[in-house]
Each structure stands twice: as C-alpha cells, then as structure tokens.
Write a protein that holds these residues in place. Structure first.
Motif, PDB file in Angstrom:
ATOM      1  N   ASN A   1     -62.727  -3.399  -2.293  1.00  0.00           N
ATOM      2  CA  ASN A   1     -62.136  -3.335  -1.013  1.00  0.00           C
ATOM      3  C   ASN A   1     -62.806  -3.666  -0.108  1.00  0.00           C
ATOM      4  N   ALA A   2     -62.525  -5.254   0.065  1.00  0.00           N
ATOM      5  CA  ALA A   2     -63.154  -6.380   0.817  1.00  0.00           C
ATOM      6  C   ALA A   2     -62.849  -6.082   2.396  1.00  0.00           C
ATOM      7  N   THR A   3     -61.663  -5.279   2.505  1.00  0.00           N
ATOM      8  CA  THR A   3     -61.246  -5.134   3.950  1.00  0.00           C
ATOM      9  C   THR A   3     -62.204  -4.012   4.565  1.00  0.00           C
ATOM     10  N   ARG A   4     -62.336  -3.030   3.918  1.00  0.00           N
ATOM     11  CA  ARG A   4     -63.185  -1.758   4.301  1.00  0.00           C
ATOM     12  C   ARG A   4     -64.697  -2.495   4.408  1.00  0.00           C
ATOM     13  N   ILE A   5     -65.253  -2.877   3.494  1.00  0.00           N
ATOM     14  CA  ILE A   5     -66.534  -3.568   3.698  1.00  0.00           C
ATOM     15  C   ILE A   5     -66.911  -4.476   4.771  1.00  0.00           C
ATOM     16  N   ALA A   6     -65.610  -5.340   4.857  1.00  0.00           N
ATOM     17  CA  ALA A   6     -66.109  -6.332   6.178  1.00  0.00           C
ATOM     18  C   ALA A   6     -65.751  -5.473   7.474  1.00  0.00           C
ATOM     19  N   VAL A   7     -65.108  -4.552   7.596  1.00  0.00           N
ATOM     20  CA  VAL A   7     -65.051  -3.653   8.646  1.00  0.00           C
ATOM     21  C   VAL A   7     -66.429  -3.047   9.099  1.00  0.00           C
ATOM     22  N   GLU A   8     -67.079  -2.710   7.794  1.00  0.00           N
ATOM     23  CA  GLU A   8     -68.137  -1.713   7.841  1.00  0.00           C
ATOM     24  C   GLU A   8     -69.361  -2.747   8.277  1.00  0.00           C
ATOM     25  N   GLU A   9     -69.328  -4.008   7.592  1.00  0.00           N
ATOM     26  CA  GLU A   9     -70.633  -4.798   7.875  1.00  0.00           C
ATOM     27  C   GLU A   9     -70.311  -6.006   8.922  1.00  0.00           C
ATOM     28  N   ILE A  10     -69.445  -6.436   9.239  1.00  0.00           N
ATOM     29  CA  ILE A  10     -69.064  -7.569  10.297  1.00  0.00           C
ATOM     30  C   ILE A  10     -68.457  -6.805  11.433  1.00  0.00           C
ATOM     31  N   GLY A  11     -67.637  -5.562  11.420  1.00  0.00           N
ATOM     32  CA  GLY A  11     -67.072  -5.000  12.590  1.00  0.00           C
ATOM     33  C   GLY A  11     -65.493  -5.586  12.633  1.00  0.00           C
ATOM     34  N   ARG A  12     -65.063  -6.438  11.763  1.00  0.00           N
ATOM     35  CA  ARG A  12     -63.617  -7.004  11.734  1.00  0.00           C
ATOM     36  C   ARG A  12     -63.111  -7.159  10.216  1.00  0.00           C
ATOM     37  N   ASP A  13     -61.869  -7.277  10.256  1.00  0.00           N
ATOM     38  CA  ASP A  13     -61.231  -7.499   8.843  1.00  0.00           C
ATOM     39  C   ASP A  13     -61.307  -8.984   8.497  1.00  0.00           C
TER      40      ASP A  13
END
Length: 133
Positions: A66-78
């Motif tokens: 779930n790269a979208t969820r991870i990116a939002v959590e880590e980077i703050g954006r999709d």
C-alpha cells in the motif's frame, strides 16, 4: 523504465517487459496490461488489497504494497514512487535497498531526502511477496 548495469542506449517503448509496476490499482482491469510480459514476469502493485487471482499466466512473482498509504504517512502526499522502488528491490532482489537509498541522495536532499528514505525502506519492509505456480 529500463535499468541495467551497463549504459542503456535504446529509447523505444518496452514491448516485452520483465516486470510491470502498477502505480494506480484501478489500472489492473485494463485489457492488455500484461501483454508482452515475459514468462517468469514480475508485478509490483500499489494496492491496499492483496491479489486474489493471478492476472497473467506469465506472472511468476508479485509484490503488493500500500504505497499510497505509506507515502501519505511519510511524505505527506500521494507520491508512491520510492516506496514502489523499495518494494521492487525486496520482491526481485535485482538490486539492493542500499543502492536505492544511495541513488536518492543524487536527486534529493534535506527533509525530502529523509522522507523518501523512510518511504523506500517501508516499501522494502512491508511488501507482500507471492510466488505464483
């Protein structure tokens, strides 16, 4: 995208890929998505849901994260790119996570570099790998 240890001079479309990376899971239903995939091929899929069925007879290995969820959590954006590259490294073993992290230093710096390092590490650690018979 092509990658190799040697310089790549060919710039044409890839017609017979070894791997298909699907950033948007809604594209999984596209006809022809796996056309040309070599036998023993690999799928890297950005999805919150696991694969239920083998989408191509040529598919041998899949990695779902779930790269979208991870990116939002880590980077703050999709922005799932680096997470998916980490998942590709873990799934295939074609290159190391260390080489991914080293490559990030050539393009990013500061806080954005640190966020993308965490993004790639989590993709590597959290990918669900499946071998298809």
């Amino acid at each position: 995208t092509r990658f190799d240890e040697e310089p790549i001079r060919e710039k044409s479309q890839v017609y017979t890929p070894d791997c298909v990376v699907v950033v948007d899971p809604t594209l999984m239903g596209l006809p022809g998505l796996f056309d040309g995939l070599k036998p023993g091929g690999v799928l890297i899929l950005n999805s919150a849901e696991p694969l239920k069925d083998r989408p191509s007879t040529n598919l041998k290995l899949s990695g779902v994260v779930n790269a979208t969820r991870i990116a939002v959590e880590e980077i703050g954006r999709d922005i799932p790119n680096t997470c998916l590259v980490g998942a590709l490294a873990a799934t295939t073993g074609w290159f190391s996570l260390d080489s991914v992290l080293e490559g990030l230093t050539e393009y990013l710096e500061g806080e954005m570099l640190e966020k993308n390092i965490r993004n790639a590490r989590r993709g590597y650690a959290e990918v669900e790998v499946r071998t298809w018979q």
